[in-house]
Design a protein around this motif. Structure first.
Motif, PDB file in Angstrom:
ATOM      1  N   ALA A 195      32.823  70.470 -18.085  1.00 16.76           N
ATOM      2  CA  ALA A 195      31.966  70.682 -16.916  1.00 16.76           C
ATOM      3  C   ALA A 195      32.009  69.495 -15.972  1.00 16.76           C
ATOM      4  N   ALA A 196      32.079  68.292 -16.511  1.00 21.29           N
ATOM      5  CA  ALA A 196      32.130  67.094 -15.652  1.00 21.29           C
ATOM      6  C   ALA A 196      33.454  67.030 -14.912  1.00 21.29           C
ATOM      7  N   ASP A 197      34.549  67.399 -15.593  1.00 22.09           N
ATOM      8  CA  ASP A 197      35.842  67.391 -14.904  1.00 22.09           C
ATOM      9  C   ASP A 197      35.892  68.421 -13.778  1.00 22.09           C
ATOM     10  N   ALA A 198      35.139  69.516 -13.945  1.00 18.77           N
ATOM     11  CA  ALA A 198      35.107  70.536 -12.894  1.00 18.77           C
ATOM     12  C   ALA A 198      34.089  70.233 -11.812  1.00 18.77           C
ATOM     13  N   GLY A 199      33.336  69.169 -11.993  1.00 16.33           N
ATOM     14  CA  GLY A 199      32.355  68.784 -10.987  1.00 16.33           C
ATOM     15  C   GLY A 199      30.998  69.414 -11.145  1.00 16.33           C
ATOM     16  N   PHE A 200      30.756  70.099 -12.276  1.00 22.64           N
ATOM     17  CA  PHE A 200      29.460  70.743 -12.473  1.00 22.64           C
ATOM     18  C   PHE A 200      28.466  69.830 -13.211  1.00 22.64           C
ATOM     19  N   GLN A 201      28.933  68.753 -13.802  1.00 24.67           N
ATOM     20  CA  GLN A 201      28.060  67.802 -14.485  1.00 24.67           C
ATOM     21  C   GLN A 201      28.393  66.395 -14.030  1.00 24.67           C
ATOM     22  N   ALA A 202      27.406  65.536 -14.082  1.00 26.23           N
ATOM     23  CA  ALA A 202      27.608  64.150 -13.694  1.00 26.23           C
ATOM     24  C   ALA A 202      28.396  63.423 -14.779  1.00 26.23           C
ATOM     25  N   PRO A 203      29.194  62.426 -14.392  1.00 24.67           N
ATOM     26  CA  PRO A 203      29.933  61.658 -15.407  1.00 24.67           C
ATOM     27  C   PRO A 203      29.009  61.008 -16.432  1.00 24.67           C
ATOM     28  N   ALA A 204      27.807  60.608 -15.988  1.00 28.62           N
ATOM     29  CA  ALA A 204      26.872  59.983 -16.933  1.00 28.62           C
ATOM     30  C   ALA A 204      26.455  60.965 -18.023  1.00 28.62           C
ATOM     31  N   THR A 205      26.305  62.238 -17.662  1.00 24.69           N
ATOM     32  CA  THR A 205      25.951  63.249 -18.662  1.00 24.69           C
ATOM     33  C   THR A 205      27.071  63.408 -19.686  1.00 24.69           C
ATOM     34  N   ALA A 206      28.323  63.409 -19.221  1.00 26.19           N
ATOM     35  CA  ALA A 206      29.457  63.489 -20.142  1.00 26.19           C
ATOM     36  C   ALA A 206      29.518  62.274 -21.047  1.00 26.19           C
ATOM     37  N   ALA A 207      29.209  61.092 -20.486  1.00 30.43           N
ATOM     38  CA  ALA A 207      29.202  59.874 -21.303  1.00 30.43           C
ATOM     39  C   ALA A 207      28.121  59.951 -22.378  1.00 30.43           C
ATOM     40  N   LEU A 208      26.952  60.515 -22.008  1.00 26.03           N
ATOM     41  CA  LEU A 208      25.886  60.667 -22.994  1.00 26.03           C
ATOM     42  C   LEU A 208      26.309  61.619 -24.110  1.00 26.03           C
ATOM     43  N   ALA A 209      26.943  62.715 -23.757  1.00 21.83           N
ATOM     44  CA  ALA A 209      27.390  63.665 -24.784  1.00 21.83           C
ATOM     45  C   ALA A 209      28.433  63.046 -25.698  1.00 21.83           C
ATOM     46  N   GLU A 210      29.357  62.271 -25.149  1.00 20.46           N
ATOM     47  CA  GLU A 210      30.380  61.624 -25.972  1.00 20.46           C
ATOM     48  C   GLU A 210      29.762  60.554 -26.874  1.00 20.46           C
ATOM     49  N   ALA A 211      28.761  59.859 -26.355  1.00 20.00           N
ATOM     50  CA  ALA A 211      28.072  58.868 -27.191  1.00 20.00           C
ATOM     51  C   ALA A 211      27.355  59.551 -28.352  1.00 20.00           C
ATOM     52  N   SER A 212      26.739  60.711 -28.069  1.00 20.58           N
ATOM     53  CA  SER A 212      26.074  61.454 -29.137  1.00 20.58           C
ATOM     54  C   SER A 212      27.080  61.929 -30.187  1.00 20.58           C
ATOM     55  N   ALA A 213      28.261  62.384 -29.730  1.00 22.98           N
ATOM     56  CA  ALA A 213      29.286  62.813 -30.676  1.00 22.98           C
ATOM     57  C   ALA A 213      29.778  61.651 -31.530  1.00 22.98           C
ATOM     58  N   ALA A 214      29.944  60.478 -30.924  1.00 22.86           N
ATOM     59  CA  ALA A 214      30.367  59.299 -31.679  1.00 22.86           C
ATOM     60  C   ALA A 214      29.316  58.906 -32.717  1.00 22.86           C
ATOM     61  N   GLN A 215      28.042  59.024 -32.317  1.00 25.73           N
ATOM     62  CA  GLN A 215      26.975  58.718 -33.275  1.00 25.73           C
ATOM     63  C   GLN A 215      26.981  59.704 -34.441  1.00 25.73           C
ATOM     64  N   GLY A 216      27.239  60.969 -34.165  1.00 21.23           N
ATOM     65  CA  GLY A 216      27.313  61.952 -35.236  1.00 21.23           C
ATOM     66  C   GLY A 216      28.445  61.660 -36.202  1.00 21.23           C
ATOM     67  N   ARG A 217      29.608  61.284 -35.663  1.00 17.38           N
ATOM     68  CA  ARG A 217      30.735  60.944 -36.551  1.00 17.38           C
ATOM     69  C   ARG A 217      30.415  59.703 -37.385  1.00 17.38           C
TER      70      ARG A 217
END
Length: 465
Positions: A195-217
């Motif tokens: 969604a962020a690459d398509a411009g529907f989400q802010a880059p900060a939101t994508a960074a938050l999601a990736e940080a959450s995924a890293a925390q889960g791993r």
């Protein structure tokens, strides 16, 4: 005759009677030694769990335990002492054989003489005042106490193995929750990045999601390391290969269901091996007092021998048969510097110590059983609320995820709901482990479990706790 006359004046030691379990504990708790100390009965209790590997883990831990081996060694030592104490009540018979050759009179230059002699020597002490019988009674009680110590060692090792196995199963259940959470976080991060690459989400939101995924791993890998440590600890305890334990644990990550406890027989208190052993030690100490007290009185002994000798010297060759009965000896202690009195006083002090230890052990047993019952009931009452909490947070997480996918919710709200749902699931798993641990503690406090089929039938009164 003096010994026989004094026997009429000899009395047993003036000891305060030991208070039985029924007086020291609640009146409804009365029982003999559990299961007869039979390993099959102990193993049957663990088979009531819905876990086929649990009984195998417990059996392997007991087979590999040095504590159980030491208990068996103490039984053997006590058996030796009991055999020796019993032998003192019986006559002793020894055989002797001797041979000599030499010149007995060098002045007359006699020919060398050969003497060969064989015989039997017997001795016996009449236990007029019961000293030897008291020694045998003390040895009997200590042998029973050593056997109870073996039973206690098996119960202790079984409880330790079961607790370790439940910890491993709990770790696997939490790892399964962490794996599902990590997969969900990774999928959220993937969709957010698209969604962020398509411009529907802010880059900060994508960074938050990736940080959450890293925390889960990270949490998943941390939990896997804990499970590996738990498995290695169980390998050291049981001697079972790590691959085998891993295969057993992979069968199912759900904790085993505890047996259905309709009632806890009040008689389980007296079946505890430590209480039984403390009682045996008390009776042994009382017998020691009797033995020390009887040492003040005369000892009556009788000896005798039968022998056959062959003597040959030069032209002389003869055979002699001899026998004797006696002496019948009476030994009366007159002055020993206070040794007998000191031994008698020390035996009485040891009896007082054993009595206090027995009473304290019974009180401690009551405490441990009551605490285990309280903890078991507490986990039962909390489990229903924990289940409702998991269901509620799962529904809330599903709703938050649905809103986020349709663009009506924020990722921050989704992650907050995810954390709460994860915490609730982990809390439920840990509560189930706590309940299993409480049941193991009750097993140990009860001295090795109890037969569930006759729990009510064999209780001395209907009321149970």
């Amino acid at each position: 005759m003096l010994s026989l006359l004094l026997a009429a004046c000899a009395g047993g030691p003036a000891l305060p009677p030991a208070r039985p379990v029924a007086e020291l504990a609640p009146a409804q708790w009365q029982a003999p030694l559990p299961h007869g100390g039979q390993p099959a009965q102990l193993a049957r209790w663990w088979q009531s769990f819905d876990d086929p590997a649990l009984a195998r883990v417990v059996e392997a831990a007991q087979a590999a335990s040095p504590t159980v081996a030491q208990a068996r060694s103490r039984i053997a030592a006590a058996q030796v002492q009991r055999t020796g104490a019993n032998a003192t009540l019986l006559p002793r018979l020894d055989g002797t054989v001797s041979a000599t050759r030499g010149i007995s009179d060098p002045v007359t230059f006699q020919a060398p003489a050969t003497t060969v002699q064989a015989g039997l020597q017997a001795s016996w002490e009449a236990d007029v005042f019961g000293r030897l019988r008291d020694d045998r009674s003390a040895a009997d009680e200590r042998l029973l106490g050593a056997r109870a110590g073996w039973h206690e060692a098996r119960v202790s090792v079984a409880a330790e193995a079961a607790t370790s196995w439940f910890s491993l199963r709990t770790c696997g259940a939490i790892e399964q929750v962490a794996a599902a959470d990590a997969a969900s976080r990774a999928e959220t991060a993937r969709l957010t990045r698209l969604a962020a690459d398509a411009g529907f989400q802010a880059p900060a939101t994508a960074a938050l999601a990736e940080a959450s995924a890293a925390q889960g791993r990270m949490q998943l890998e941390q939990q896997r390391a804990r499970c590996t440590s738990e498995r290695k600890a169980l390998v050291a305890l049981t001697g079972i290969a790590e691959d085998t334990l891993a295969a057993w644990a992979r069968d199912t990550h759900a904790l085993p269901a505890p047996p259905n406890l309709e009632a806890l027989p009040a008689r389980v208190l007296a079946q505890r091996p430590d209480v039984y052993s403390a009682e045996r030690n008390l009776l042994a100490a009382a017998a020691d007092v009797g033995s020390a007290d009887a040492s003040r009185f005369p000892r009556l002994t009788l000896t005798g021998n039968v022998s056959r000798a062959r003597f040959s010297s030069g032209s002389v060759d003869m055979t002699l048969n001899t026998w004797s009965l006696g002496p019948l000896a009476v030994t009366l202690p007159i002055f020993d510097g206070g040794v007998i009195a000191a031994n008698r006083d020390a035996a009485r002090v040891r009896y007082d110590e054993a009595l206090l230890a027995y009473q304290a052990r019974v009180r401690q047993a009551v405490r441990e059983i009551e605490e285990a019952l309280v903890n078991l009931e507490s986990t039962r009452l909390r489990e229903a609320d924990a289940q409702r909490a998991v269901q509620g947070f799962r529904a809330s997480l599903a709703a938050a995820e649905s809103r986020w996918r349709t663009g009506l919710g924020s990722l921050i709200e989704l992650e907050d709901q995810r954390r709460q749902a994860l915490a609730a699931q982990n809390a439920l798993v840990l509560l189930q482990q706590e309940r299993a641990a409480a049941l193991v503690a009750l097993y140990r406090a009860a001295g090795g479990g109890w037969p569930p089929d006759d729990a009510l039938a064999t209780a001395p009164i209907p009321e149970t706790r």
